[in-house]
Design a protein around this motif. Structure first.
Motif, mmCIF file in Angstrom:
data_model
loop_
_atom_site.group_PDB
_atom_site.id
_atom_site.type_symbol
_atom_site.label_atom_id
_atom_site.label_comp_id
_atom_site.label_asym_id
_atom_site.label_seq_id
_atom_site.Cartn_x
_atom_site.Cartn_y
_atom_site.Cartn_z
ATOM 1 N N LEU A 174 0.831 -1.193 0.000
ATOM 2 C CA LEU A 174 0.000 0.000 0.000
ATOM 3 C C LEU A 174 0.868 1.245 0.000
ATOM 4 O O LEU A 174 1.971 1.261 0.557
ATOM 5 C CB LEU A 174 -0.923 0.016 1.210
ATOM 6 C CG LEU A 174 -1.924 -1.133 1.337
ATOM 7 C CD1 LEU A 174 -2.707 -0.999 2.637
ATOM 8 C CD2 LEU A 174 -2.870 -1.175 0.145
ATOM 9 N N THR A 175 0.358 2.299 -0.622
ATOM 10 C CA THR A 175 1.012 3.602 -0.615
ATOM 11 C C THR A 175 -0.042 4.666 -0.325
ATOM 12 O O THR A 175 -1.237 4.374 -0.238
ATOM 13 C CB THR A 175 1.687 3.899 -1.972
ATOM 14 O OG1 THR A 175 0.688 3.911 -2.990
ATOM 15 C CG2 THR A 175 2.751 2.849 -2.299
ATOM 16 N N GLY A 176 0.398 5.892 -0.182
ATOM 17 C CA GLY A 176 -0.523 7.019 -0.089
ATOM 18 C C GLY A 176 -1.532 6.896 1.029
ATOM 19 O O GLY A 176 -1.241 6.430 2.133
ATOM 20 N N GLU A 177 -2.776 7.298 0.723
ATOM 21 C CA GLU A 177 -3.825 7.334 1.716
ATOM 22 C C GLU A 177 -4.151 5.945 2.261
ATOM 23 O O GLU A 177 -4.444 5.797 3.446
ATOM 24 C CB GLU A 177 -5.093 7.956 1.119
ATOM 25 C CG GLU A 177 -6.233 8.134 2.095
ATOM 26 C CD GLU A 177 -5.889 9.057 3.259
ATOM 27 O OE1 GLU A 177 -6.501 8.879 4.342
ATOM 28 O OE2 GLU A 177 -5.025 9.955 3.088
ATOM 29 N N ALA A 178 -4.090 4.920 1.396
ATOM 30 C CA ALA A 178 -4.379 3.563 1.870
ATOM 31 C C ALA A 178 -3.375 3.124 2.923
ATOM 32 O O ALA A 178 -3.732 2.474 3.922
ATOM 33 C CB ALA A 178 -4.380 2.591 0.691
ATOM 34 N N LYS A 179 -2.119 3.450 2.727
ATOM 35 C CA LYS A 179 -1.081 3.091 3.696
ATOM 36 C C LYS A 179 -1.317 3.833 5.019
ATOM 37 O O LYS A 179 -1.105 3.262 6.094
ATOM 38 C CB LYS A 179 0.292 3.442 3.138
ATOM 39 C CG LYS A 179 1.447 3.002 4.012
ATOM 40 C CD LYS A 179 2.781 3.243 3.329
ATOM 41 C CE LYS A 179 3.952 2.754 4.189
ATOM 42 N NZ LYS A 179 5.253 2.935 3.518
ATOM 43 N N ILE B 21 -4.238 4.752 6.210
ATOM 44 C CA ILE B 21 -5.378 4.114 6.871
ATOM 45 C C ILE B 21 -4.925 2.868 7.620
ATOM 46 O O ILE B 21 -5.345 2.618 8.754
ATOM 47 C CB ILE B 21 -6.459 3.775 5.832
ATOM 48 C CG1 ILE B 21 -7.091 5.047 5.264
ATOM 49 C CG2 ILE B 21 -7.554 2.896 6.466
ATOM 50 C CD1 ILE B 21 -8.013 4.807 4.093
ATOM 51 N N ALA B 22 -4.058 2.087 6.988
ATOM 52 C CA ALA B 22 -3.559 0.860 7.616
ATOM 53 C C ALA B 22 -2.564 1.143 8.726
ATOM 54 O O ALA B 22 -2.328 0.277 9.570
ATOM 55 C CB ALA B 22 -2.931 -0.044 6.562
ATOM 56 N N GLY B 23 -1.978 2.315 8.746
ATOM 57 C CA GLY B 23 -0.981 2.642 9.766
ATOM 58 C C GLY B 23 0.287 1.846 9.608
ATOM 59 O O GLY B 23 0.995 1.563 10.594
ATOM 60 N N LEU B 24 0.628 1.495 8.365
ATOM 61 C CA LEU B 24 1.850 0.722 8.114
ATOM 62 C C LEU B 24 3.052 1.635 8.072
ATOM 63 O O LEU B 24 2.975 2.743 7.512
ATOM 64 C CB LEU B 24 1.713 -0.047 6.793
ATOM 65 C CG LEU B 24 0.646 -1.144 6.779
ATOM 66 C CD1 LEU B 24 0.430 -1.675 5.386
ATOM 67 C CD2 LEU B 24 1.068 -2.287 7.714
#
Length: 482
Positions: free
Chosen positions: A472-477, A479-482
């Motif tokens: 994941l990158t950007g906003e998705a990353k 959200i996941a808090g990675l």
């Protein structure tokens, strides 16, 4: 579009779920040389899997190493490790460095079977009565049954034994399909054909706490499937999933779907009021059932995955439903091209009151931009990620979407799931041409996805395009808090 979804348990909230924020470079629909497309997701590494049609990918951690087991559909290819043509079986890769996955071994099926589609792995030290130094793997061996392997050394897997052999239905024919192995209890929820039953896929329950001594507990399916039953033949099992004292069963991958929630203890121990607790009578088959959700004939229950204690931010001040238990209910797309068959999608079902499951929303990726319906072959949902991961659970769900690639939806508001990432690979030299009665296509067919504890996403392709390792990158990353 499909008929009004009000028919599906009174009310089904259909939401606009795609959120495309970038211009995408799309070729014309009949030009099959479509370039890689992505949003909030990037390619980390890839492997061609020897061009074999891939079904099921299972990542597994070996201390400081990560290994990926990939079950394959039927076919044959040259094993690049030994130069021999081998029937498609199971690929084993070292994915410790996700940017450079290393192909370690191809395990063909045994005893003349046609594939090794489905895989489950348990460490011996997680099983109640196993050798703690071993790693064990259950693999469907074509339509013959399920087989146990020792994969302690993933470069040199050893076949231990067949766990069971399939029988035939009262009308002939036999199958195996998706399986689940609960390492903590050792119970294996296998899927095959017991002799004389009316359907080809039945839950076959085994105690595999000591995998060297498998003990068959019982066979189980919807009432009407059992030997001697009369009336319409019921929908076959597609996928089992177990968690805690509950078992979640999905029947009918793409149509005539049924979601069933069972009490695990009652399933394993049987009906104490019966002289034969495991005899497949109507009473004994209904005994462990907590609830059953019957879907319209045009939707299926490919798989059911539960999520627990999802906090609904908008309900912070409410008394009863601030926290919800949910089931991700996937209906599999089977139409070939032009989206001419019924659209299949992900349904989110409220199972907080588990004896009254109720659908609250759905997710489907949009056909445009991208002209996915016109690209050919399947466009629609197949499955969601099997593994749990604390950064994904109750926030993101990863889906395989055939020619739509890998899709990720934000489910923090379960009443309004929203797409936040996707990755559609480019076809390559290994992508196979697939034909229907009228036309042939070479298209991506992302079949299954899963995640490991590092947060990497593993996507495999049933058209032979190989393995794609994603992050994941950007906003998705975020959200996941990675």
């Amino acid at each position: 579009m499909k008929r009004n979804l009000v028919n599906f348990l009174l009310i089904l909230i259909i939401t606009g779920c795609s959120n495309f924020s970038l211009e995408r470079n799309i070729s014309m629909p009949n030009d099959q040389n479509i370039i890689e497309e992505s949003w909030n997701m990037s390619l980390v590494g890839l492997n061609n899997l020897q061009g074999r049609s891939a079904y099921h990918a299972v990542p597994h951690r070996y201390d400081d190493k990560y290994i990926l087991f990939v079950g394959h559909h039927s076919g044959e290819k040259v094993n690049s490790l030994n130069g021999k043509v081998e029937t498609n079986g199971m690929s084993i890769l070292d994915i410790t460095n996700p940017s450079n996955p290393i192909y370690l071994h191809h395990q063909p099926p045994s005893e003349g079977a046609e594939n090794r589609q489905h895989v489950q792995v348990c460490n011996g030290n997680d099983l109640p009565n196993a050798d703690p130094e071993k790693v064990y793997l259950i693999n469907t061996n074509g339509s013959l049954g399920a087989e146990l392997l020792d994969v302690s050394d993933p470069e040199k897997p050893q076949i231990i034994r067949m766990i069971y052999y399939t029988g035939t239905t009262d009308q002939g024919g036999k199958q195996t399909h998706k399986i689940y192995w609960d390492c903590e209890s050792g119970i294996a929820y296998l899927n095959g054909t017991p002799e004389g039953w009316r359907i080809r896929r039945v839950l076959q329950l085994f105690d595999m706490s000591n995998p060297l001594k498998p003990n068959h507990i019982r066979n189980f399916a919807l009432d009407g499937s059992q030997p001697g039953a009369e009336g319409p033949i019921t929908t076959p099992l597609h996928a089992p999933f177990a968690f805690g004292n509950r078992v979640y069963l999905g029947y009918g991958a793409s149509d005539d779907g049924v979601m069933q929630i069972l009490d695990r203890d009652k399933l394993i121990n049987g009906n104490p009021e019966s002289s034969d607790p495991f005899e497949p009578t109507t009473e004994n088959l209904l005994y462990p059932q907590i609830s059953r959700l019957d879907m319209p004939e045009y939707y299926g229950a490919h798989s059911v995955k539960p999520l627990f204690n999802l906090e609904v931010k908008d309900f912070v001040d409410t008394e009863k439903n601030k926290f919800l238990n949910l089931a991700l209910l996937a209906s599999e797309e089977i139409g070939i091209g032009n989206c001419s068959t019924d659209r299949d999608m992900l349904f989110i079902v409220d199972i907080t009151d588990e004896d009254k499951p109720f659908p609250i929303s759905s997710f489907q990726a949009k056909e445009n931009p991208g002209n996915f319906c016109e690209r050919g072959l399947r466009f629609g949902l197949h499955a969601v990620n099997d593994n749990y991961h604390p950064n994904f659970d109750n926030s993101l769900v990863v889906m395989s979407y055939f020619n739509g690639g890998t899709r990720v939806a934000d489910i923090r508001d379960p009443f309004n799931p929203v797409e936040v990432a996707y990755f559609v690979p480019q076809i390559n030299d290994f992508t196979q041409e697939i034909c229907d009665d009228e036309e042939c296509f070479r298209q991506i067919q992302t079949n299954n996805v899963d995640i490991d504890d590092r947060g990497f996403i593993f996507s495999v392709d049933r058209a032979g395009s190989g393995l794609h390792i994603l992050e994941l990158t950007g906003e998705a990353k975020k959200i996941a808090g990675l």
